[in-house]
Design an enzyme around this catalytic site. Structure first.
Site, PDB file in Angstrom:
ATOM      1  N   ASP A  17      42.432  34.039  53.321  1.00  0.00           N
ATOM      2  CA  ASP A  17      43.336  34.518  54.365  1.00  0.00           C
ATOM      3  C   ASP A  17      42.594  34.812  55.665  1.00  0.00           C
ATOM      4  OD1 ASP A  17      45.716  34.380  52.923  1.00  0.00           O
ATOM      5  OD2 ASP A  17      45.282  36.262  51.891  1.00  0.00           O
ATOM      6  N   LYS A  77      57.293  36.419  48.741  1.00  0.00           N
ATOM      7  CA  LYS A  77      56.493  35.297  49.245  1.00  0.00           C
ATOM      8  C   LYS A  77      57.328  34.019  49.352  1.00  0.00           C
ATOM      9  CE  LYS A  77      52.033  36.440  48.064  1.00  0.00           C
ATOM     10  NZ  LYS A  77      50.872  36.460  47.181  1.00  0.00           N
ATOM     11  N   LYS A 136      57.849  32.433  53.072  1.00  0.00           N
ATOM     12  CA  LYS A 136      57.201  31.156  53.390  1.00  0.00           C
ATOM     13  C   LYS A 136      58.168  29.972  53.298  1.00  0.00           C
ATOM     14  CE  LYS A 136      52.714  32.945  51.924  1.00  0.00           C
ATOM     15  NZ  LYS A 136      51.307  32.575  51.827  1.00  0.00           N
ATOM     16  N   LYS A 189      20.238  30.956  60.182  1.00  0.00           N
ATOM     17  CA  LYS A 189      20.357  31.929  59.087  1.00  0.00           C
ATOM     18  C   LYS A 189      20.190  33.358  59.610  1.00  0.00           C
ATOM     19  CE  LYS A 189      18.303  33.109  54.707  1.00  0.00           C
ATOM     20  NZ  LYS A 189      17.018  33.248  54.093  1.00  0.00           N
ATOM     21  N   PHE A 225      51.987  28.862  45.229  1.00  0.00           N
ATOM     22  CA  PHE A 225      51.433  29.565  44.061  1.00  0.00           C
ATOM     23  C   PHE A 225      51.096  30.976  44.484  1.00  0.00           C
ATOM     24  CE2 PHE A 225      50.742  26.222  40.892  1.00  0.00           C
ATOM     25  CZ  PHE A 225      51.193  25.141  41.643  1.00  0.00           C
ATOM     26  N   ASN A 260      36.328  32.570  47.049  1.00  0.00           N
ATOM     27  CA  ASN A 260      36.984  33.320  45.975  1.00  0.00           C
ATOM     28  C   ASN A 260      36.741  32.634  44.644  1.00  0.00           C
ATOM     29  OD1 ASN A 260      39.191  31.339  45.505  1.00  0.00           O
ATOM     30  ND2 ASN A 260      39.585  31.822  47.647  1.00  0.00           N
TER      31      ASN A 260
END
Ligand code: CTP
Length: 402
Positions: free
Chosen positions: A276, A334, A338, A286, A320, A207
Site C-alpha cells: 500500500d 472492500k 473498490k 547503499k 482478494f 510482504n
C-alpha cells in the site's frame, strides 16, 4: 470432477520409483488411483508399495482369476476418467502403437474410452531412435496425449532427454486433461506475489505473499482453455506452462503491466499482495550505518484494483482480501469501495490458510451479498472454484442483460 478416477499404468523402467511419488501426489490431489503394473515393473518396485500409497488393490495379471473377478480389465477401462502410463518404456510404446493387447496394461489402454496420457522415460538414444519416434507419432495421431520427456542426468549414466518429468508436472498434465475446456472465450489477467518497494539498491519493503494462489489461478485458467497473462511480482515459483508471464517488481510496474492488458481482457483476478505504501524516494547508493535512529517517509501506492473497478466496462474484476480480524465486515466494505464483482476473502490467521501454504480456506463474496464459505482445500482446487463462480456469474449477467 470431484474425485476423478485415474488408472495409472506403470511399466518396467528405472523411473518406476518416481511413479510412487506420482501416486502419492494424485491421491493428495483428491484422485481415486488404481494402479496396473506390468510384470517388468513389478521387478523394480513391489505392487505392495503402490497398493499402500493408492489404498486400492494393484492389478498385474490379465490371466489371474482372482484379479479378473475382483478388478477386471474392462471394469478398469470403463471406470477411468483418465488413463496415465508413466513411466512408458520403449517397449510399451511400441506395443500400444501396434494396437497389441498382450498383457493387462495394454488391454486396459486399448479398451478404455477415457483420454490416455503417455509419459515416456528411457535412455536418450532409445528415445531418439526413429522407430520410437515413429511410434510416439502414431500414438499422437491416435489421439493419445504424449508428454515430453525431461532432460538431465539419466539413470543409465548418460546426460540428455529421456527422464520422466517431475511427478508434479505429470499431475498438472493429468488435471489439465480432466478439466472441461470451458474458458476458451476468456482473456484473463492474473496478478500474483508481493510487490517490492526499494529503499536503496540492496534493500526493499515487501510482504510474505508467496504467489501460490495467483499461480494456481493462472494454471487453472490455462488448463481450462483461457488465454492467460500472469503479472507476477518476485516469487520463487516457476512460470506455469501455457501462460504468458510478465515479471514485475514494484506496485507501479504492476499497475502499468495490468493496465496494458485491461482493455482487451474479459476478467482480472487481482491475487497479488500489493504494497500500500512505498518509501518516498529510493537512495541511489547503499544507505550507510551511522549509529543513529533513522526516519523513513512512505507515500501511498496506487490502488490498482480500485482503478480497474472504476474503469471496467464488460470486464469482471475479482479482488482478494487477506484479513486478520472482522473478516466479513472488512471484505464487504472492500468489495463495494473498490467496485469489484467478487471478493475472495481469507482470514490469514486461520490454520491451513494464508501465506506460503498450499491450502487455503476462503469465502467468496459477491455483489448480491452472497457469501460462500469454502472448506480448507488446495489452492489449485480453490482456483477452480473461483473460475466456476466466474463462469456462473457471467452466465447470470448475460441472462439478466438479455
Ligand atoms: N490492491 C491493489 N493495489 C494496492 C493494494 C491492494 O490492487 N495498492 C488489491 C489487492 O491485489 C487485492 C485487493 O486490493 O485484490 C485487496 O487488498 P488489501 O491489501 O486486502 O486491501 P487494501 O485496500 O490495501 O486494504 P487494507 O490494507 O486496509 O486491509
Amino acid at each position: 470432477m470431484e474425485k476423478p478416477n485415474i488408472v495409472l499404468g506403470v511399466t518396467g523402467g528405472i523411473a518406476c520409483y518416481k511413479a510412487l511419488e506420482l501416486v502419492r501426489l494424485l491421491v493428495q490431489d483428491s484422485c481415486d488411483v488404481r494402479v496396473v503394473m506390468t510384470r517388468a515393473a513389478a521387478e523394480f518396485v513391489t505392487p505392495l508399495s503402490f497398493q499402500t500409497l493408492s489404498g486400492s488393490p494393484v492389478a498385474t495379471d490379465l490371466f489371474s482369476l482372482t484379479q479378473e473377478s475382483e478388478i477386471g480389465h474392462i471394469n478398469l477401462a470403463d471406470r477411468a476418467d483418465l488413463m496415465v502410463v508413466a513411466p512408458a518404456t520403449a517397449n510399451v510404446i511400441a506395443r500400444l502403437a501396434a494396437g497389441i493387447a498382450d498383457d493387462l496394461l495394454t488391454t486396459v489402454v486399448l479398451a478404455t474410452r477415457a483420454p490416455v496420457l503417455v509419459v515416456p522415460s528411457m535412455n536418450v538414444h532409445m528415445l531418439e531412435h526413429p522407430l520410437v519416434q515413429a511410434n510416439l507419432a502414431k500414438l499422437r495421431n491416435a489421439g493419445y496425449h504424449v508428454m515430453e520427456a525431461a532432460s538431465g542426468y539419466l539413470a543409465c549414466g548418460y546426460e540428455g532427454k529421456g527422464r520422466l518429468p517431475e511427478p508434479q508436472a505429470i499431475v498438472e498434465e493429468a488435471r489439465r486433461l480432466l478439466r472441461p475446456r470451458d474458458l476458451t472465450d476468456e482473456r484473463i489477467v492474473v496478478t500474483a506475489g508481493p510487490s517490492r518497494e526499494p529503499l536503496d539498491p540492496v534493500r526493499f519493503f515487501s510482504n510474505r505473499s508467496s504467489g501460490k494462489m495467483g499461480y494456481a489461478l493462472a494454471r487453472a485458467a490455462a488448463r481450462r482453455g483461457a488465454q492467460v497473462t500472469l503479472v507476477s511480482g518476485p516469487t520463487a515459483l516457476s512460470a506455469p506452462e501455457g501462460v504468458r508471464t510478465v515479471p514485475v517488481v514494484t506496485a507501479e510496474e504492476m499497475r502499468e503491466a495490468v493496465l496494458a492488458e485491461f482493455d482487451s481482457a474479459t476478467a482480472v483476478f487481482m491475487a497479488a499482495a500489493v504494497a500500500d505504501y512505498r518509501p518516498r524516494s529510493a537512495a541511489g547508493t547503499k544507505m550507510k550505518r551511522n549509529g543513529k535512529a533513522i526516519r523513513l517517509e512512505f507515500v501511498p501506492n496506487p490502488d490498482i484494483v480500485a482503478e480497474l473497478g472504476a474503469r471496467k466496462r464488460q470486464q469482471i474484476v475479482v479482488g482478494f482480501a487477506a484479513e486478520t480480524e472482522s473478516l466479513m465486515e472488512n471484505a464487504r466494505a472492500k468489495l463495494h469501495r473498490k467496485n469489484l464483482d467478487l471478493l475472495v476473502a481469507n482470514d490469514v490467521t486461520q490454520e491451513g490458510s494464508g501465506f506460503d501454504v498450499d491450502t487455503n480456506a476462503v469465502t467468496l463474496l459477491d455483489r448480491d451479498g452472497t457469501a460462500t464459505p469454502l472448506p480448507v482445500m488446495s489452492k489449485d482446487a480453490v482456483a477452480d472454484r473461483i473460475h466456476d463462480w466466474f463462469l456462473q456469474y457471467k452466465n447470470q449477467s448475460r441472462r439478466r442483460g438479455a
